[in-house]
Scaffold this active site. Structure first.
Site, PDB file in Angstrom:
ATOM      1  N   PHE A 150       0.963  -1.136   0.004  1.00 50.47           N
ATOM      2  CA  PHE A 150       0.054   0.054  -0.002  1.00 50.47           C
ATOM      3  C   PHE A 150       0.616   1.370   0.237  1.00 50.47           C
ATOM      4  O   PHE A 150       0.280   2.313  -0.376  1.00 50.47           O
ATOM      5  CB  PHE A 150      -0.900  -0.060   1.221  1.00 50.47           C
ATOM      6  N   LYS A 174      -0.906  -6.610  -9.364  1.00 50.60           N
ATOM      7  CA  LYS A 174      -1.851  -7.031  -8.227  1.00 50.60           C
ATOM      8  C   LYS A 174      -1.518  -5.936  -7.159  1.00 50.60           C
ATOM      9  O   LYS A 174      -0.689  -6.163  -6.294  1.00 50.60           O
ATOM     10  CB  LYS A 174      -1.734  -8.283  -7.729  1.00 50.60           C
ATOM     11  N   GLU A 177      -4.952  -3.640  -2.090  1.00 47.87           N
ATOM     12  CA  GLU A 177      -6.478  -3.413  -2.050  1.00 47.87           C
ATOM     13  C   GLU A 177      -6.601  -2.177  -1.370  1.00 47.87           C
ATOM     14  O   GLU A 177      -7.896  -1.757  -1.053  1.00 47.87           O
ATOM     15  CB  GLU A 177      -7.242  -4.584  -1.455  1.00 47.87           C
ATOM     16  N   CYS A 282       9.597   1.955   3.275  1.00 53.35           N
ATOM     17  CA  CYS A 282      10.227   0.817   4.016  1.00 53.35           C
ATOM     18  C   CYS A 282      11.911   1.178   4.053  1.00 53.35           C
ATOM     19  O   CYS A 282      12.623   0.407   4.643  1.00 53.35           O
ATOM     20  CB  CYS A 282      10.322  -0.202   2.865  1.00 53.35           C
TER      21      CYS A 282
HETATM   22  P1  NAD Z   1       1.342  -6.711   3.001  1.00 49.37           P
HETATM   23  O1  NAD Z   1       2.580  -7.556   3.201  1.00 49.37           O
HETATM   24  O2  NAD Z   1       0.411  -6.394   3.749  1.00 49.37           O
HETATM   25  O3  NAD Z   1       0.836  -6.808   1.383  1.00 49.37           O
HETATM   26  C1  NAD Z   1       1.890  -6.591   0.328  1.00 49.37           C
HETATM   27  C2  NAD Z   1       0.942  -7.218  -0.692  1.00 49.37           C
HETATM   28  O4  NAD Z   1       0.657  -8.719  -0.362  1.00 49.37           O
HETATM   29  C3  NAD Z   1      -0.383  -6.743  -1.057  1.00 49.37           C
HETATM   30  O5  NAD Z   1      -0.578  -6.640  -2.549  1.00 49.37           O
HETATM   31  C4  NAD Z   1      -1.545  -7.639  -0.357  1.00 49.37           C
HETATM   32  O6  NAD Z   1      -2.720  -7.482  -1.055  1.00 49.37           O
HETATM   33  C5  NAD Z   1      -0.825  -9.012  -0.245  1.00 49.37           C
HETATM   34  N1  NAD Z   1      -0.955  -9.833   0.663  1.00 49.37           N
HETATM   35  C6  NAD Z   1      -1.499  -9.460   2.009  1.00 49.37           C
HETATM   36  N2  NAD Z   1      -1.657 -10.592   2.819  1.00 49.37           N
HETATM   37  C7  NAD Z   1      -1.386 -11.427   2.226  1.00 49.37           C
HETATM   38  C8  NAD Z   1      -1.330 -12.995   2.129  1.00 49.37           C
HETATM   39  N3  NAD Z   1      -1.816 -13.390   3.395  1.00 49.37           N
HETATM   40  N4  NAD Z   1      -1.384 -13.769   1.229  1.00 49.37           N
HETATM   41  C9  NAD Z   1      -0.690 -13.310   0.131  1.00 49.37           C
HETATM   42  N5  NAD Z   1      -0.987 -12.077  -0.348  1.00 49.37           N
HETATM   43  C10 NAD Z   1      -1.152 -11.169   0.739  1.00 49.37           C
HETATM   44  O7  NAD Z   1       2.206  -5.239   3.042  1.00 49.37           O
HETATM   45  P2  NAD Z   1       1.777  -3.795   3.042  1.00 49.37           P
HETATM   46  O8  NAD Z   1       1.037  -3.688   4.414  1.00 49.37           O
HETATM   47  O9  NAD Z   1       0.797  -3.355   2.056  1.00 49.37           O
HETATM   48  O10 NAD Z   1       2.944  -2.731   2.919  1.00 49.37           O
HETATM   49  C11 NAD Z   1       3.896  -2.611   4.024  1.00 49.37           C
HETATM   50  C12 NAD Z   1       4.961  -3.611   3.909  1.00 49.37           C
HETATM   51  O11 NAD Z   1       5.602  -3.636   2.745  1.00 49.37           O
HETATM   52  C13 NAD Z   1       5.923  -3.022   5.360  1.00 49.37           C
HETATM   53  O12 NAD Z   1       6.359  -4.147   5.677  1.00 49.37           O
HETATM   54  C14 NAD Z   1       7.026  -2.450   4.361  1.00 49.37           C
HETATM   55  O13 NAD Z   1       8.504  -2.651   4.965  1.00 49.37           O
HETATM   56  C15 NAD Z   1       6.965  -3.389   3.044  1.00 49.37           C
HETATM   57  N6  NAD Z   1       7.796  -2.722   1.869  1.00 49.37           N
HETATM   58  C16 NAD Z   1       9.097  -3.025   1.514  1.00 49.37           C
HETATM   59  C17 NAD Z   1       9.619  -2.457   0.627  1.00 49.37           C
HETATM   60  C18 NAD Z   1      10.989  -2.949   0.098  1.00 49.37           C
HETATM   61  O14 NAD Z   1      11.446  -2.506  -0.766  1.00 49.37           O
HETATM   62  N7  NAD Z   1      11.738  -3.788   0.818  1.00 49.37           N
HETATM   63  C19 NAD Z   1       9.059  -1.277  -0.138  1.00 49.37           C
HETATM   64  C20 NAD Z   1       7.949  -1.106   0.245  1.00 49.37           C
HETATM   65  C21 NAD Z   1       7.068  -1.624   1.486  1.00 49.37           C
END
Ligand code: NAD
Length: 497
Positions: A150, A174, A177, A282
């Site tokens: 997000f 994808k 959401e 991040c």
């Molecule tokens: P998230 O892991 O909740 O979601 C990421 C994606 O995975 C979304 O598209 C979501 O729909 C999907 N997802 C969520 N739960 C899932 C499941 N159980 N099974 C399969 N898919 C699932 O992350 P978020 O809250 O959207 O974003 C924040 C996180 O992203 C933080 O941990 C941040 O550090 C990380 N992030 C990392 C980087 C990097 O470059 N390393 C960059 C940006 C964000």
């Protein structure tokens, strides 16, 4: 009535058949502004099939024609990026200037991908063996998926899809959401730029959509960005199904400030990197490691600066917006509560924020915690909010040990006036992206972005030449064209001669 945010395939919207939706909110007001379609596995297969159908034609489209579309996309994006920034602010909450910054950083990757003809050049050796030439080429993989978080609804997808498309792949994006509209806006822009139908597709949804992408044999590679537990799951499941996967995970970034640093510049940097985008980056700094006897002075400087920040609706004249959802805001608050209960000093308390915005917004002000210990949950966990924790240590060695002991290795920074120590740090620290007097060292598009340890599963980082390698496969062609008098039987292993 709240707008419906649909999937995208064949260069038009697709509602899907699942009937499931999730609410999308404006974090600055708390109002539900849309409902995003949540794909069933069948909807996901329909979108994947669209990418599969478009692949042969796009793969065989000349580089000259592909790059024409890329250049057009870049021009449209550059002209209209304010529109995209407004969409991001409305669903994510970050302030407009920050949203615009995100789009510009994504645009850099589009510009990098405009040079794909040069990036895809292979090598050629004439007469490697007598009358034998050897050439290397790189070819696209097929339909690939990008699964994004997000916090950067435009930039993170743009780390991947410009290169994937330029290299001749087709893409299923994808998005999260929580802020799904940016993806559809981008899809419309691609269509306007002349991208053939099916080359760029959007699949809205949650775990059901992700799981189909992970197991469907049509999808050849996955670029995932999100939290560490999901990144690990995506990497393990995707690779178990024979796919190439790069899964970028969470972070806990430390900045070390040494006694010889310019403390005013370091305090500015801590405020910018700790509270920008409400800490939902991040690459945010969430731990300040203060070395030696500067801690009291540095904490006071940060506190002074923090108190002057304007918290409010991102469309107004604010420095920092709300958090993305009330659930996330409450989770971040629970870490502050736990830190305080465990003995940390709350120097600036964001729980008492007076925001310039609607009462229904998901507000939390910048929070500065001092005397944080490494056994506290606010230290051990990724908080992902506007919370800066200060850990005090006595020496550079102790600071380095702290950074290297953590499970994550995304970004880090050191603030010092001593080039020798800085050089030692860049060599010794176990982190993928290092800033020297730079708090958020996000590499430019022609370098690659990626962390170490639990911040990235897989071997290849995002964008730059790593990105080109990720979205292509190498092939080496050995050929002999000569007159028919040459030849003869030889069962020996091929050798140069
Ligand atoms: P998230 O892991 O909740 O979601 C990421 C994606 O995975 C979304 O598209 C979501 O729909 C999907 N997802 C969520 N739960 C899932 C499941 N159980 N099974 C399969 N898919 C699932 O992350 P978020 O809250 O959207 O974003 C924040 C996180 O992203 C933080 O941990 C941040 O550090 C990380 N992030 C990392 C980087 C990097 O470059 N390393 C960059 C940006 C964000």
């Amino acid at each position: 009535m709240a707008a419906t945010i649909s999937h995208w395939l064949g260069n038009k919207t697709f509602t899907g058949t699942s009937g499931n939706t999730a609410p999308v909110t404006n974090p600055a007001t708390g109002a539900i502004t849309g409902r995003v379609a949540l794909a069933s596995a069948e909807d996901a297969r329909t979108v994947i099939d669209s990418a599969a159908e478009a692949f042969p034609g796009w793969r065989d489209t000349s580089l000259a024609k592909r790059t024409t579309v890329l250049f057009k996309f870049r021009e449209l994006l550059n002209d209209r990026k304010q529109e995209l920034a407004a969409i991001i602010t409305a669903e994510h909450g970050k302030v407009l200037s920050d949203a615009l910054g995100e789009v510009s950083r994504g645009q850099e990757v589009v510009e990098f991908a405009c040079g794909i003809a040069h990036l895809l050049k292979g090598g050629m050796t004439e007469n490697a063996s007598t009358n034998i030439d050897v050439a290397s080429i790189r070819q696209p993989l097929g339909p690939v998926a990008v699964i994004s978080p997000f916090n950067f609804p435009a930039m993170v997808p743009m780390w991947f899809f410009p290169i994937a498309i330029a290299a001749g792949n087709t893409v299923v994006l994808k998005p999260s959401e929580k802020d799904p509209t940016a993806a559809v806006w981008i899809a419309e822009l691609w269509a306007e730029a002349g991208l053939p139908a099916g080359v760029f597709n959007v699949l809205q949804g949650d775990k059901t959509a992700v799981d189909e992408l992970l197991i469907n044999p049509t999808i050849k590679a996955i670029s995932f960005v999100g939290s560490t537990p999901i990144a690990r799951y995506v990497y393990q499941t995707g690779t178990a199904h024979g796919k190439r996967v790069q899964a970028l995970g969470g972070a806990k970034n430390h900045a070390i400030v040494l006694p010889d640093a310019d403390l005013n510049a370091a305090a500015d940097a801590m405020v910018n990197a700790g509270y920008g985008s409400a800490g939902e980056r991040c690459m945010a700094i969430s731990v300040l490691v203060a070395v030696g006897d500067i801690a009291d002075n540095l904490v006071a400087k940060i506190a002074d600066r923090t108190k002057s920040l304007r918290i409010g609706d991102g469309t107004k004249n604010s420095d920092m917006g709300p958090l993305v959802t009330w659930q996330h805001r409450d989770k971040v608050v629970s870490y502050i509560d736990a830190g305080e209960a465990d003995g940390a000093t709350v120097v600036v308390d964001g729980r008492r924020v007076q925001a310039d915005g609607s009462a229904g917004g998901f507000w939390l002000g910048p929070t500065l915690l001092d005397h944080v210990r490494t056994d506290m949950s606010v230290y051990t966990d990724e908080v992902f909010g506007p919370v800066l924790s200060v850990v005090r240590v006595d020496s550079y060695d102790e600071a380095l040990e702290l950074v290297n002991a953590g499970p994550y290795g995304n970004g880090t920074a050191i603030f010092t006036g001593d080039g020798g120590v800085a050089r030692r740090f860049q060599n010794e620290v176990q982190v993928g992206m290092v800033g020297i007097n730079v708090p958020i060292p996000v590499p430019t598009a022609y370098y690659s972005f990626g962390g170490w340890k639990h911040s990235l599963f897989g071997d290849i980082h995002a964008h730059g030449t790593d990105g080109v390698h990720f979205f292509t496969r190498g092939k080496v062609v050995t050929s002999r064209w000569l007159d028919r008098s040459h030849g003869g039987i030889n069962l020996g292993f091929p050798q140069s001669g």
